[in-house]
Design a protein around this motif. Structure first.
Motif, PDB file in Angstrom:
ATOM      1  N   GLY A 120       4.134   8.615   0.396  1.00 30.98           N
ATOM      2  CA  GLY A 120       5.202   7.734  -0.067  1.00 30.98           C
ATOM      3  C   GLY A 120       5.502   6.556   0.825  1.00 30.98           C
ATOM      4  N   ASN A 121       4.892   6.490   2.011  1.00 29.06           N
ATOM      5  CA  ASN A 121       5.109   5.333   2.877  1.00 29.06           C
ATOM      6  C   ASN A 121       4.486   4.081   2.271  1.00 29.06           C
ATOM      7  N   VAL A 122       5.164   2.935   2.463  1.00 30.23           N
ATOM      8  CA  VAL A 122       4.753   1.671   1.857  1.00 30.23           C
ATOM      9  C   VAL A 122       4.483   0.670   2.974  1.00 30.23           C
ATOM     10  N   VAL A 123       3.266   0.115   3.025  1.00 29.49           N
ATOM     11  CA  VAL A 123       2.846  -0.742   4.137  1.00 29.49           C
ATOM     12  C   VAL A 123       2.328  -2.078   3.621  1.00 29.49           C
ATOM     13  N   ASP A 124       2.682  -3.151   4.313  1.00 28.20           N
ATOM     14  CA  ASP A 124       2.080  -4.464   4.120  1.00 28.20           C
ATOM     15  C   ASP A 124       2.124  -5.184   5.460  1.00 28.20           C
ATOM     16  N   LEU A 125       1.378  -6.275   5.562  1.00 26.39           N
ATOM     17  CA  LEU A 125       1.391  -7.079   6.783  1.00 26.39           C
ATOM     18  C   LEU A 125       2.592  -8.017   6.779  1.00 26.39           C
ATOM     19  N   GLY A 126       3.232  -8.146   7.941  1.00 26.70           N
ATOM     20  CA  GLY A 126       4.365  -9.042   8.085  1.00 26.70           C
ATOM     21  C   GLY A 126       3.942 -10.408   8.591  1.00 26.70           C
ATOM     22  N   LYS A 127       4.937 -11.282   8.783  1.00 25.37           N
ATOM     23  CA  LYS A 127       4.656 -12.629   9.272  1.00 25.37           C
ATOM     24  C   LYS A 127       4.077 -12.627  10.682  1.00 25.37           C
TER      25      LYS A 127
ATOM     26  N   LYS B 178       1.797 -10.762  11.659  1.00 29.01           N
ATOM     27  CA  LYS B 178       0.427 -10.264  11.504  1.00 29.01           C
ATOM     28  C   LYS B 178       0.299  -8.784  11.858  1.00 29.01           C
ATOM     29  N   LYS B 179       1.419  -8.081  11.889  1.00 30.47           N
ATOM     30  CA  LYS B 179       1.421  -6.650  12.171  1.00 30.47           C
ATOM     31  C   LYS B 179       1.889  -5.881  10.937  1.00 30.47           C
ATOM     32  N   PRO B 180       1.414  -4.633  10.764  1.00 29.40           N
ATOM     33  CA  PRO B 180       1.852  -3.848   9.602  1.00 29.40           C
ATOM     34  C   PRO B 180       3.311  -3.433   9.723  1.00 29.40           C
ATOM     35  N   LEU B 181       3.997  -3.444   8.593  1.00 27.84           N
ATOM     36  CA  LEU B 181       5.399  -3.054   8.532  1.00 27.84           C
ATOM     37  C   LEU B 181       5.594  -2.064   7.391  1.00 27.84           C
ATOM     38  N   LEU B 182       6.603  -1.220   7.531  1.00 28.40           N
ATOM     39  CA  LEU B 182       6.985  -0.328   6.444  1.00 28.40           C
ATOM     40  C   LEU B 182       7.969  -1.042   5.517  1.00 28.40           C
ATOM     41  N   TYR B 183       7.702  -0.960   4.235  1.00 29.56           N
ATOM     42  CA  TYR B 183       8.565  -1.545   3.207  1.00 29.56           C
ATOM     43  C   TYR B 183       9.043  -0.456   2.251  1.00 29.56           C
ATOM     44  N   ASN B 184       9.478   0.658   2.831  1.00 32.54           N
ATOM     45  CA  ASN B 184       9.892   1.795   2.006  1.00 32.54           C
ATOM     46  C   ASN B 184      11.136   1.513   1.181  1.00 32.54           C
ATOM     47  N   ASN B 185      11.899   0.483   1.561  1.00 32.75           N
ATOM     48  CA  ASN B 185      13.084   0.119   0.769  1.00 32.75           C
ATOM     49  C   ASN B 185      12.739  -0.845  -0.367  1.00 32.75           C
ATOM     50  N   HIS B 186      11.478  -1.274  -0.457  1.00 27.05           N
ATOM     51  CA  HIS B 186      11.033  -2.123  -1.555  1.00 27.05           C
ATOM     52  C   HIS B 186      10.470  -1.294  -2.713  1.00 27.05           C
ATOM     53  N   VAL B 187       9.759  -0.237  -2.381  1.00 30.04           N
ATOM     54  CA  VAL B 187       9.083   0.578  -3.397  1.00 30.04           C
ATOM     55  C   VAL B 187       9.411   2.045  -3.163  1.00 30.04           C
TER      56      VAL B 187
ATOM     57  N   THR C 196       8.706   5.952  -4.754  1.00 29.61           N
ATOM     58  CA  THR C 196       7.725   6.604  -5.610  1.00 29.61           C
ATOM     59  C   THR C 196       7.896   8.113  -5.635  1.00 29.61           C
ATOM     60  N   LYS C 197       7.415   8.699  -6.712  1.00 27.48           N
ATOM     61  CA  LYS C 197       7.320  10.152  -6.846  1.00 27.48           C
ATOM     62  C   LYS C 197       5.955  10.461  -7.438  1.00 27.48           C
ATOM     63  N   ARG C 198       5.214  11.359  -6.779  1.00 23.82           N
ATOM     64  CA  ARG C 198       3.881  11.737  -7.241  1.00 23.82           C
ATOM     65  C   ARG C 198       3.832  13.228  -7.528  1.00 23.82           C
TER      66      ARG C 198
ATOM     67  N   HIS D 134       0.862  -1.181   0.000  1.00 22.75           N
ATOM     68  CA  HIS D 134       0.000   0.000   0.000  1.00 22.75           C
ATOM     69  C   HIS D 134       0.899   1.231   0.000  1.00 22.75           C
ATOM     70  N   VAL D 135       0.869   2.006  -1.079  1.00 21.74           N
ATOM     71  CA  VAL D 135       1.733   3.177  -1.205  1.00 21.74           C
ATOM     72  C   VAL D 135       0.895   4.429  -0.950  1.00 21.74           C
ATOM     73  N   ALA D 136       1.156   5.086   0.175  1.00 20.51           N
ATOM     74  CA  ALA D 136       0.348   6.221   0.609  1.00 20.51           C
ATOM     75  C   ALA D 136       0.715   7.497  -0.145  1.00 20.51           C
TER      76      ALA D 136
END
Length: 264
Positions: A159-166, A168-177, A179-181, A154-156
């Motif tokens: 620019g923050n990037v969120v998904d659920l981790g193992k 079961k809590k949300p984690l930031l994955y800003n080093n995976h994606v 973006t520039k809007r 989920h790219v807000a």
């Protein structure tokens, strides 16, 4: 007579030992196959070719990179959640290219109101306006809700990037994606660089990204969460047709992802 008996005994022991060894080796072979066999549940659908970029697009929120002129638009036009909407409320489309290091995605969104009610990126992130990118590195499909079998980024708007981790809590994955809007009026242009990781990814450890190559297939879908000011998102609009009444499945089951084929 004794010589014949001892000869028979020796031959019997050798045969017995060989049979035991063969059984053990065969059993090990079966076990190894079972350990390494990965079940694929996905049936390919919406297969789309993605062209290789000779020049990496610049992440500046513009559409003037030469490579974007060489590839076609695909629609964000499948209503996964919410009431019917008009073109004045929402319109979306996207393009894609690849390099060995990453996937690059250009998204154009017409949204009459951008809304970000939760300043904490890990709180109800799906109820804010955001682009959601689904990726399955080996196109195997299957459940990924609380695993890294696939990712739902989920790219807000910030620019923050969120998904659920193992866990079961949300984690930031800003080093995976990354973006520039750029937003002008009610039209936003997003450019994404997405590094692809497979199911061996472990949070907090050193992980090698997937090196992309020609003829590789990946599971992929993209969507937009639209909220014009409500407590919860009002629409969820995706790129892939999902049969049946329940269409909010991408964050759980990678079987519903489309398939992209990397070409040169």
């Amino acid at each position: 007579m004794k010589k014949i008996f001892f000869l028979y005994l020796i031959l019997s022991l050798v045969a017995c030992r060989k049979e035991t060894t063969d059984k053990t080796n065969n059993q090990l072979a079966v076990t190894d196959q079972e350990d390494t066999l990965k079940t694929t549940t996905k049936k390919n659908h919406q297969i789309r070719e993605v062209k290789k970029a000779t020049i990496v697009p610049k992440l500046d929120g513009n559409m003037d990179d030469p490579v974007w002129k060489e590839v076609i638009w695909y629609g964000l036009d499948q209503k996964w959640l919410g009431e019917d909407y008009t073109v004045d409320d929402f319109f979306g489309r996207y393009k894609m290219v690849w390099t060995p290091e990453a996937l690059y995605i250009l998204v154009e969104i017409k949204d009459n109101k951008l809304y970000d009610q939760n300043k904490d990126p890990l709180t109800l992130w799906w109820d804010d306006d955001c682009v959601e990118i689904f990726i399955d590195a080996d196109n195997s499909g299957g459940n990924h809700q609380f695993s890294n079998n696939a990712f739902a980024y989920h790219v807000a708007l910030d620019g923050n990037v969120v998904d659920l981790g193992k866990d079961k809590k949300p984690l930031l994955y800003n080093n995976h994606v990354t973006t520039k809007r750029v937003t002008k009026g009610d039209v936003s242009v997003w450019e994404f660089e997405m590094i692809v990781y497979d199911d061996t990814y472990e949070e907090g450890k050193v992980n090698d990204p997937v090196i992309l190559k020609k003829d590789q297939q990946l599971g992929f879908a993209i969507a937009y969460n639209d909220n014009d000011g409500s407590k919860e998102r009002e629409n969820f609009i995706g790129s892939v047709f999902i049969p049946g009444e329940e269409k909010n499945l991408g964050w759980i089951n990678a079987d519903v992802f489309g398939t992209i084929l990397l070409v040169e």
